[in-house]
Write an enzyme that holds these catalytic residues in place. Structure first.
Site, short mmCIF file in Angstrom:
data_model
loop_
_atom_site.label_atom_id
_atom_site.label_comp_id
_atom_site.label_asym_id
_atom_site.label_seq_id
_atom_site.Cartn_x
_atom_site.Cartn_y
_atom_site.Cartn_z
N HIS A 70 -8.02 -45.24 93.01
CA HIS A 70 -7.31 -44.06 93.13
C HIS A 70 -8.22 -42.75 93.27
O HIS A 70 -9.31 -42.98 92.63
CB HIS A 70 -6.21 -43.83 92.16
CG HIS A 70 -4.93 -44.75 92.36
ND1 HIS A 70 -3.80 -44.68 91.75
CD2 HIS A 70 -5.14 -45.79 92.84
CE1 HIS A 70 -3.00 -45.51 92.09
NE2 HIS A 70 -3.74 -46.57 92.78
N GLU A 97 -8.20 -40.09 91.66
CA GLU A 97 -8.49 -39.52 90.48
C GLU A 97 -9.69 -40.56 89.54
O GLU A 97 -10.35 -39.81 89.02
CB GLU A 97 -7.26 -39.29 89.56
CG GLU A 97 -5.92 -38.75 90.02
CD GLU A 97 -4.98 -39.59 90.82
OE1 GLU A 97 -5.48 -40.46 91.67
OE2 GLU A 97 -3.95 -39.42 90.45
N CYS A 113 -0.35 -41.37 88.63
CA CYS A 113 0.44 -42.27 88.06
C CYS A 113 0.01 -42.75 86.91
O CYS A 113 -0.82 -42.13 86.01
CB CYS A 113 0.01 -43.69 89.15
SG CYS A 113 -1.63 -44.02 88.68
N CYS A 162 -3.54 -43.55 86.14
CA CYS A 162 -4.65 -42.39 86.22
C CYS A 162 -4.54 -41.40 85.15
O CYS A 162 -5.45 -40.70 84.61
CB CYS A 162 -4.32 -41.69 87.63
SG CYS A 162 -4.98 -42.74 88.79
#
Length: 366
Positions: free
Chosen positions: A55, A57, A85, A88
């Site tokens: 992701h 992040e 999420c 993360c």
């Protein structure tokens, strides 16, 4: 509190999100900042890296930790376009970020308040400040455009275009802000022969009696559903507005031979059986009078009443030209009639027309 500086860093994260979209990834971008300096950037790369953890992040945190030579990111702030999420959020807490700033919420998997709030969990041993809603509209728009385009591609694959037809690009209709109704399509009716029919199905707020009257809005040659834009979705009405094959947003056969009013009648009757098996009020433009007569003669029990829609008299061209990028798309015009120029009912006329439809169905119009 959101500051101009927050907006500045979020704009950089948005640039990363757009790069992700260009690469076919879900457009989320992130920027890691410390002491007013960018330490790292990241964007979604799960598809490219075959990595479910890649992701935006996580990518930014990994790059930032390597740059600082420490897995603890004390004093750092992370700006990300989408609410983190759970994965993360957990990584952010482990890295000891001072602050997390996100753009738009994630109602399905957001772990900063939407689905759950890991940052507010009192049993965890680190506190990270969280700020949401920074450039939320811009961040949401990037995601919305990406998923809309992906749905369009999926629909095109599921509804292939015949070799002997054309399909007007959706961009041709983008400037028509007064016809931004949700599109619906059908392609599997026997009479359609594989061509795709576009239609609008809009329900207005219920009338004072709690009822919705259903009406079929029928355009004629040279027109399309835009003619009924001011009636569509009117209070107390369910408006069904098909674009005849060869017109509007429906597929356009390349040859004139396909376009006979009797064939359009058969398509419409099959389509009505699919979307509205109960009787409706038939509302038609002046140009559609012949087709309306054919429909009524073939299935009189389908129509509670037949009403001719007034024309407001305004002369317009751009909306009627939109379905036809060039002459190749104009077989229906050549077969059935020239391009229209009339505007359709005015707002006042549409209101009166809605009352007529409800009266015909026996519903209250007070």
């Amino acid at each position: 509190m959101t500051t101009e500086t927050d907006a500045h860093w979020m704009a950089l994260a948005l640039a990363e999100a757009r790069l992700a979209a260009e690469a076919g990834e879900v457009p989320v971008g992130a920027v890691l900042v410390k002491d007013g300096q960018v330490i790292a950037t990241g964007r979604n790369t799960p598809v490219a890296q075959h990595d479910p953890s890649a992701h935006a992040e996580i990518n930014a945190l990994r790059t930032g930790a390597a740059a600082l030579g420490n897995y603890r990111l004390d004093g750092c702030e992370l700006f990300v376009t989408l609410e983190p999420c759970a994965m993360c959020a957990g990584a952010m807490l482990h890295s000891r970020l001072a602050r997390v700033v996100f753009g738009t919420i994630d109602a399905k998997t957001g772990a900063a308040g939407s689905v759950l709030d890991l940052f507010a969990e009192p049993r965890l041993n680190h506190r990270t400040q969280v700020q949401g809603g920074v450039l939320a509209e811009e961040c949401g728009a990037v995601l919305q455009a990406f998923f809309q385009q992906r749905r369009s591609v999926a629909r095109e694959q599921a509804e292939p275009l015949r070799d002997d037809a054309l399909r007007t690009p959706s961009e041709r209709f983008a400037a028509l802000g007064d016809y931004a109704f949700a599109p619906h399509y059908v392609q599997d009716l026997p009479s359609l022969n594989g061509w795709r029919l576009h239609f609008v199905d809009e329900e207005g707020a219920p009338g004072e009696d709690g009822q919705l009257a259903s009406c079929l809005c029928l355009h004629g040659p040279g027109e399309w559903g835009y003619f009924f834009r001011r009636l569509t979705g009117a209070q107390g009405l369910r408006t069904l507005v098909p674009d005849l094959i060869g017109f509007g947003k429906s597929d356009k056969p390349k040859r004139e031979a396909a376009h006979r009013l009797e064939w359009h009648r058969d398509v419409l009757l099959e389509w009505l059986d699919r979307v509205q098996p109960q009787p409706v009020v038939l509302v038609h433009s002046a140009a559609a009078a012949d087709l309306a007569s054919l429909l009524q003669a073939a299935a009189a029990d389908r129509f509670v009443d037949v009403i001719a829609a007034p024309d407001g008299g305004e002369r317009i061209k751009d909306a009627w030209r939109a379905p036809y990028p060039d002459r190749g798309y104009e077989a229906a015009l050549r077969a059935l009639g020239p391009l229209a120029s009339s505007s359709g009912p005015t707002a006042v006329q549409a209101g009166a027309l809605a009352r007529l439809v409800r009266n015909a169905m026996g519903y209250s119009t007070s």
